[in-house]
Design a protein around this motif. Structure first.
Motif, PDB file in Angstrom:
ATOM      1  N   UNK B  22       0.845  -0.861  -0.428  1.00  0.00           N
ATOM      2  CA  UNK B  22      -0.283  -0.175   0.015  1.00  0.00           C
ATOM      3  C   UNK B  22       0.548   1.048  -0.072  1.00  0.00           C
ATOM      4  N   UNK B  23      -0.048   2.182  -0.644  1.00  0.00           N
ATOM      5  CA  UNK B  23       1.030   3.703  -0.510  1.00  0.00           C
ATOM      6  C   UNK B  23      -0.395   4.863  -0.600  1.00  0.00           C
ATOM      7  N   UNK B  24      -0.026   5.591   0.004  1.00  0.00           N
ATOM      8  CA  UNK B  24      -0.752   6.757  -0.194  1.00  0.00           C
ATOM      9  C   UNK B  24      -0.239   8.614  -0.437  1.00  0.00           C
ATOM     10  N   UNK B  25      -0.415   8.984  -0.937  1.00  0.00           N
ATOM     11  CA  UNK B  25       0.062  10.108  -1.035  1.00  0.00           C
ATOM     12  C   UNK B  25      -0.654  11.546  -0.536  1.00  0.00           C
ATOM     13  N   UNK B  26      -0.204  12.544  -0.746  1.00  0.00           N
ATOM     14  CA  UNK B  26      -0.402  13.719  -0.538  1.00  0.00           C
ATOM     15  C   UNK B  26      -0.015  15.022  -1.720  1.00  0.00           C
ATOM     16  N   UNK B  28      -1.087  18.593  -4.165  1.00  0.00           N
ATOM     17  CA  UNK B  28      -2.024  19.497  -4.340  1.00  0.00           C
ATOM     18  C   UNK B  28      -2.031  20.185  -6.447  1.00  0.00           C
ATOM     19  N   UNK B  29      -1.572  18.706  -6.570  1.00  0.00           N
ATOM     20  CA  UNK B  29      -1.009  19.194  -8.311  1.00  0.00           C
ATOM     21  C   UNK B  29      -1.932  17.703  -9.036  1.00  0.00           C
ATOM     22  N   UNK B  30      -1.564  18.117  -9.608  1.00  0.00           N
ATOM     23  CA  UNK B  30      -2.998  17.383 -10.916  1.00  0.00           C
ATOM     24  C   UNK B  30      -1.903  16.901 -11.758  1.00  0.00           C
ATOM     25  N   UNK B  31      -1.175  16.394 -12.247  1.00  0.00           N
ATOM     26  CA  UNK B  31       0.232  16.837 -12.671  1.00  0.00           C
ATOM     27  C   UNK B  31       1.170  16.005 -12.320  1.00  0.00           C
ATOM     28  N   UNK B  32       1.508  14.759 -12.116  1.00  0.00           N
ATOM     29  CA  UNK B  32       2.385  14.473 -11.743  1.00  0.00           C
ATOM     30  C   UNK B  32       2.449  12.816 -11.850  1.00  0.00           C
ATOM     31  N   UNK B  33       3.571  12.113 -11.246  1.00  0.00           N
ATOM     32  CA  UNK B  33       4.047  10.525 -11.471  1.00  0.00           C
ATOM     33  C   UNK B  33       4.318   9.894 -10.599  1.00  0.00           C
ATOM     34  N   UNK B  54      -2.632  11.390 -15.697  1.00  0.00           N
ATOM     35  CA  UNK B  54      -3.303  11.711 -16.212  1.00  0.00           C
ATOM     36  C   UNK B  54      -3.986  10.510 -16.937  1.00  0.00           C
ATOM     37  N   UNK B  55      -3.593   9.477 -16.717  1.00  0.00           N
ATOM     38  CA  UNK B  55      -3.417   8.240 -17.617  1.00  0.00           C
ATOM     39  C   UNK B  55      -4.702   7.250 -16.607  1.00  0.00           C
ATOM     40  N   UNK B  56      -5.515   6.706 -16.774  1.00  0.00           N
ATOM     41  CA  UNK B  56      -6.757   6.258 -15.728  1.00  0.00           C
ATOM     42  C   UNK B  56      -6.478   4.966 -15.560  1.00  0.00           C
ATOM     43  N   UNK B  69      -5.353   5.137  -8.191  1.00  0.00           N
ATOM     44  CA  UNK B  69      -6.943   5.165  -7.484  1.00  0.00           C
ATOM     45  C   UNK B  69      -6.515   7.054  -7.236  1.00  0.00           C
ATOM     46  N   UNK B  70      -6.463   8.391  -8.338  1.00  0.00           N
ATOM     47  CA  UNK B  70      -6.575   9.735  -7.610  1.00  0.00           C
ATOM     48  C   UNK B  70      -7.623  10.457  -7.052  1.00  0.00           C
ATOM     49  N   UNK B  71      -7.996  10.380  -6.977  1.00  0.00           N
ATOM     50  CA  UNK B  71      -9.051  10.439  -5.885  1.00  0.00           C
ATOM     51  C   UNK B  71      -8.645  10.597  -4.836  1.00  0.00           C
ATOM     52  N   UNK B  72      -8.762   9.248  -4.326  1.00  0.00           N
ATOM     53  CA  UNK B  72      -8.190   8.525  -3.413  1.00  0.00           C
ATOM     54  C   UNK B  72      -7.099   8.620  -2.690  1.00  0.00           C
ATOM     55  N   UNK B  73      -6.322   9.382  -3.323  1.00  0.00           N
ATOM     56  CA  UNK B  73      -4.304   9.558  -3.063  1.00  0.00           C
ATOM     57  C   UNK B  73      -3.730   8.201  -3.345  1.00  0.00           C
TER      58      UNK B  73
END
Lengths: 114, 115
Positions: B22-26, B28-33, B54-56, B69-73
Protein backbone atom coordinates in the motif's frame (compact mmCIF):
# COMPACT_ATOMS: atom_id res chain seq x y z
CA UNK A 1 28.23 0.09 -19.27
CA UNK A 2 29.43 1.78 -16.11
CA UNK A 3 26.20 3.74 -15.54
CA UNK A 4 26.40 5.76 -12.31
CA UNK A 5 29.58 5.25 -10.31
CA UNK A 6 29.95 6.33 -6.71
CA UNK A 7 33.14 6.36 -4.68
CA UNK A 8 33.97 5.50 -2.01
CA UNK A 9 31.49 2.75 -1.12
CA UNK A 10 32.34 2.93 2.57
CA UNK A 11 33.85 5.71 4.65
CA UNK A 12 34.36 6.40 8.35
CA UNK A 13 34.93 9.98 9.44
CA UNK A 14 35.48 11.77 12.69
CA UNK A 15 33.28 14.67 13.65
CA UNK A 16 34.54 17.86 12.01
CA UNK A 17 36.40 16.17 9.17
CA UNK A 18 35.62 17.00 5.58
CA UNK A 19 35.24 14.71 2.62
CA UNK A 20 33.83 14.46 -0.87
CA UNK A 21 31.61 11.72 -2.21
CA UNK A 22 32.26 11.33 -5.90
CA UNK A 23 29.58 10.59 -8.50
CA UNK A 24 30.14 10.09 -12.20
CA UNK A 25 27.80 9.00 -14.97
CA UNK A 26 28.69 8.06 -18.51
CA UNK A 27 25.22 8.27 -20.04
CA UNK A 28 25.25 12.01 -20.87
CA UNK A 29 22.30 12.56 -18.54
CA UNK A 30 21.23 16.13 -17.86
CA UNK A 31 19.77 15.52 -14.44
CA UNK A 32 21.78 14.41 -11.43
CA UNK A 33 20.87 14.28 -7.76
CA UNK A 34 21.98 13.17 -4.34
CA UNK A 35 19.75 11.38 -1.84
CA UNK A 36 20.39 10.11 1.65
CA UNK A 37 18.74 7.00 3.01
CA UNK A 38 18.08 6.63 6.71
CA UNK A 39 16.23 3.76 8.44
CA UNK A 40 12.49 4.31 8.52
CA UNK A 41 12.69 7.46 6.42
CA UNK A 42 13.15 6.34 2.86
CA UNK A 43 15.30 8.47 0.56
CA UNK A 44 15.46 12.24 0.94
CA UNK A 45 16.74 14.65 -1.68
CA UNK A 46 19.83 16.64 -0.69
CA UNK A 47 20.79 18.56 -3.85
CA UNK A 48 20.10 18.25 -7.54
CA UNK A 49 21.33 19.58 -10.86
CA UNK A 50 19.59 20.08 -14.18
CA UNK A 51 22.81 20.55 -16.12
CA UNK A 52 26.42 21.67 -15.95
CA UNK A 53 26.74 24.83 -13.89
CA UNK A 54 23.23 24.59 -12.42
CA UNK A 55 22.49 23.21 -8.97
CA UNK A 56 19.73 23.65 -6.43
CA UNK A 57 18.76 22.53 -2.95
CA UNK A 58 16.51 19.63 -2.16
CA UNK A 59 14.72 18.72 1.04
CA UNK A 60 17.75 18.32 3.35
CA UNK A 61 20.64 20.45 2.01
CA UNK A 62 22.17 21.71 5.27
CA UNK A 63 25.76 20.61 5.80
CA UNK A 64 26.30 19.65 2.15
CA UNK A 65 27.70 21.45 -0.88
CA UNK A 66 27.60 20.43 -4.53
CA UNK A 67 28.93 21.66 -7.84
CA UNK A 68 28.45 20.56 -11.43
CA UNK A 69 31.34 21.68 -13.59
CA UNK A 70 30.82 18.93 -16.17
CA UNK A 71 27.86 16.89 -17.34
CA UNK A 72 29.47 13.70 -16.06
CA UNK A 73 30.40 14.59 -12.49
CA UNK A 74 28.38 15.70 -9.48
CA UNK A 75 30.41 15.54 -6.24
CA UNK A 76 28.85 15.96 -2.80
CA UNK A 77 30.97 17.72 -0.20
CA UNK A 78 30.68 17.50 3.56
CA UNK A 79 32.63 20.47 4.93
CA UNK A 80 32.45 19.55 8.63
CA UNK A 81 30.98 16.12 9.21
CA UNK A 82 28.50 15.57 12.03
CA UNK A 83 27.13 12.30 13.48
CA UNK A 84 23.71 13.24 12.05
CA UNK A 85 25.22 12.79 8.59
CA UNK A 86 25.76 9.09 9.18
CA UNK A 87 23.72 7.60 6.37
CA UNK A 88 23.78 5.81 3.05
CA UNK A 89 24.13 8.23 0.15
CA UNK A 90 22.86 7.62 -3.34
CA UNK A 91 23.68 9.51 -6.49
CA UNK A 92 21.19 9.29 -9.35
CA UNK A 93 20.93 10.52 -12.90
CA UNK A 94 18.21 10.87 -15.50
CA UNK A 95 17.76 12.24 -18.96
CA UNK A 96 15.21 14.31 -20.80
CA UNK A 97 13.13 12.13 -23.05
CA UNK A 98 13.65 8.96 -21.08
CA UNK A 99 10.77 7.36 -19.27
CA UNK A 100 9.93 10.33 -17.10
CA UNK A 101 11.12 9.90 -13.55
CA UNK A 102 13.25 6.87 -14.21
CA UNK A 103 16.35 7.51 -12.18
CA UNK A 104 19.52 5.50 -12.58
CA UNK A 105 21.11 5.04 -9.19
CA UNK A 106 24.63 4.36 -8.10
CA UNK A 107 25.32 1.54 -5.65
CA UNK A 108 25.39 3.84 -2.66
CA UNK A 109 28.05 5.07 -0.25
CA UNK A 110 27.79 4.18 3.42
CA UNK A 111 29.16 6.99 5.58
CA UNK A 112 29.72 6.72 9.33
CA UNK A 113 30.59 9.82 11.33
CA UNK A 114 31.98 9.12 14.79
CA UNK B 1 5.02 19.95 -0.40
CA UNK B 2 4.21 16.35 -1.12
CA UNK B 3 4.16 13.48 1.32
CA UNK B 4 4.21 9.77 0.61
CA UNK B 5 3.08 7.27 3.24
CA UNK B 6 3.73 3.55 3.32
CA UNK B 7 1.98 2.16 6.38
CA UNK B 8 3.31 -1.39 6.16
CA UNK B 9 6.95 -1.48 7.35
CA UNK B 10 7.19 -5.24 6.79
CA UNK B 11 5.26 -7.87 4.87
CA UNK B 12 5.77 -11.49 3.94
CA UNK B 13 4.25 -13.73 1.31
CA UNK B 14 4.59 -17.35 0.32
CA UNK B 15 6.32 -18.11 -2.94
CA UNK B 16 3.88 -18.16 -5.89
CA UNK B 17 1.26 -16.22 -3.95
CA UNK B 18 0.05 -12.66 -4.56
CA UNK B 19 0.80 -9.71 -2.30
CA UNK B 20 -0.29 -6.07 -2.33
CA UNK B 21 1.79 -3.20 -0.95
CA UNK B 22 0.00 0.00 0.00
CA UNK B 23 0.94 3.60 -0.63
CA UNK B 24 -0.92 6.84 -0.12
CA UNK B 25 0.24 10.32 -1.00
CA UNK B 26 -0.79 13.87 -0.44
CA UNK B 27 -0.43 16.61 -3.02
CA UNK B 28 -2.22 19.60 -4.43
CA UNK B 29 -0.71 18.99 -7.86
CA UNK B 30 -2.78 17.69 -10.74
CA UNK B 31 0.03 16.56 -13.01
CA UNK B 32 2.46 14.10 -11.51
CA UNK B 33 4.00 10.67 -11.72
CA UNK B 34 4.09 7.80 -9.23
CA UNK B 35 6.65 5.05 -9.01
CA UNK B 36 7.54 1.88 -7.22
CA UNK B 37 11.24 1.27 -6.74
CA UNK B 38 12.76 -1.96 -5.47
CA UNK B 39 15.90 -2.18 -3.33
CA UNK B 40 17.21 -5.74 -2.91
CA UNK B 41 19.91 -6.60 -0.37
CA UNK B 42 22.51 -5.46 -2.91
CA UNK B 43 21.26 -1.92 -2.15
CA UNK B 44 20.78 -1.16 -5.85
CA UNK B 45 17.64 0.91 -6.54
CA UNK B 46 15.61 -0.49 -9.42
CA UNK B 47 12.51 1.03 -11.02
CA UNK B 48 9.67 -1.50 -10.95
CA UNK B 49 6.76 0.41 -12.41
CA UNK B 50 5.58 3.96 -13.11
CA UNK B 51 2.17 5.60 -13.48
CA UNK B 52 1.27 8.92 -15.07
CA UNK B 53 -1.49 10.64 -13.11
CA UNK B 54 -3.30 11.71 -16.27
CA UNK B 55 -3.72 8.10 -17.36
CA UNK B 56 -6.73 6.27 -15.98
CA UNK B 57 -5.43 2.88 -17.01
CA UNK B 58 -3.40 1.12 -14.36
CA UNK B 59 0.18 0.34 -15.31
CA UNK B 60 1.39 -3.24 -15.56
CA UNK B 61 4.85 -4.73 -15.97
CA UNK B 62 4.79 -8.51 -16.21
CA UNK B 63 3.97 -9.77 -12.69
CA UNK B 64 3.73 -6.26 -11.27
CA UNK B 65 0.66 -4.08 -11.50
CA UNK B 66 -0.69 -1.04 -9.71
CA UNK B 67 -4.07 0.07 -8.49
CA UNK B 68 -4.07 3.83 -8.96
CA UNK B 69 -6.95 5.66 -7.32
CA UNK B 70 -6.37 9.36 -8.04
CA UNK B 71 -9.29 10.72 -6.05
CA UNK B 72 -8.30 8.68 -3.02
CA UNK B 73 -4.60 9.44 -3.60
CA UNK B 74 -3.79 5.78 -3.34
CA UNK B 75 -1.20 3.83 -5.33
CA UNK B 76 -0.82 0.17 -4.38
CA UNK B 77 1.51 -2.39 -5.93
CA UNK B 78 0.39 -5.93 -6.61
CA UNK B 79 2.97 -8.64 -7.13
CA UNK B 80 1.61 -11.84 -8.62
CA UNK B 81 3.30 -15.24 -8.53
CA UNK B 82 5.82 -13.99 -5.97
CA UNK B 83 9.37 -15.22 -6.42
CA UNK B 84 12.25 -15.44 -3.97
CA UNK B 85 14.02 -12.76 -5.96
CA UNK B 86 11.22 -10.33 -5.13
CA UNK B 87 12.52 -10.15 -1.57
CA UNK B 88 13.50 -6.50 -1.20
CA UNK B 89 12.59 -3.15 0.25
CA UNK B 90 9.94 -1.46 -1.89
CA UNK B 91 9.63 2.30 -2.04
CA UNK B 92 6.71 4.29 -3.36
CA UNK B 93 7.72 7.63 -4.87
CA UNK B 94 6.06 10.79 -6.18
CA UNK B 95 7.30 13.26 -8.75
CA UNK B 96 5.62 16.52 -9.74
CA UNK B 97 5.49 17.02 -13.47
CA UNK B 98 8.30 19.30 -14.65
CA UNK B 99 10.18 19.09 -11.36
CA UNK B 100 13.60 18.20 -12.75
CA UNK B 101 13.37 14.60 -11.53
CA UNK B 102 12.94 15.45 -7.86
CA UNK B 103 11.36 12.42 -6.22
CA UNK B 104 9.68 12.21 -2.83
CA UNK B 105 9.94 8.72 -1.38
CA UNK B 106 7.91 6.86 1.19
CA UNK B 107 9.57 5.11 4.11
CA UNK B 108 9.51 1.72 2.42
CA UNK B 109 8.02 -1.73 2.91
CA UNK B 110 10.33 -4.68 3.49
CA UNK B 111 8.88 -7.63 1.59
CA UNK B 112 10.08 -11.14 2.32
CA UNK B 113 9.09 -13.99 0.01
CA UNK B 114 9.04 -17.26 1.92
CA UNK B 115 9.90 -20.59 0.25
Amino acid sequence: NAGVTQTPKFQVLKTGQSMTLQCAQDMNHEYMSWYRQDPGMGLRLIHYSVGAGITDQGEVPNGYNVSRSTTEDFPLRLLSAAPSQTSVYFCASSMEGARTGELFFGEGSRLTVL
Amino acid sequence: AQTVTQSQPEMSVQEAETVTLSCTYDTSENNYYLFWYKQPPSRQMILVIRQEAYKQQNATENRFSVNFQKAAKSFSLKISDSQLGDTAMYFCAFMKSGSARQLTFGSGTQLTVLP
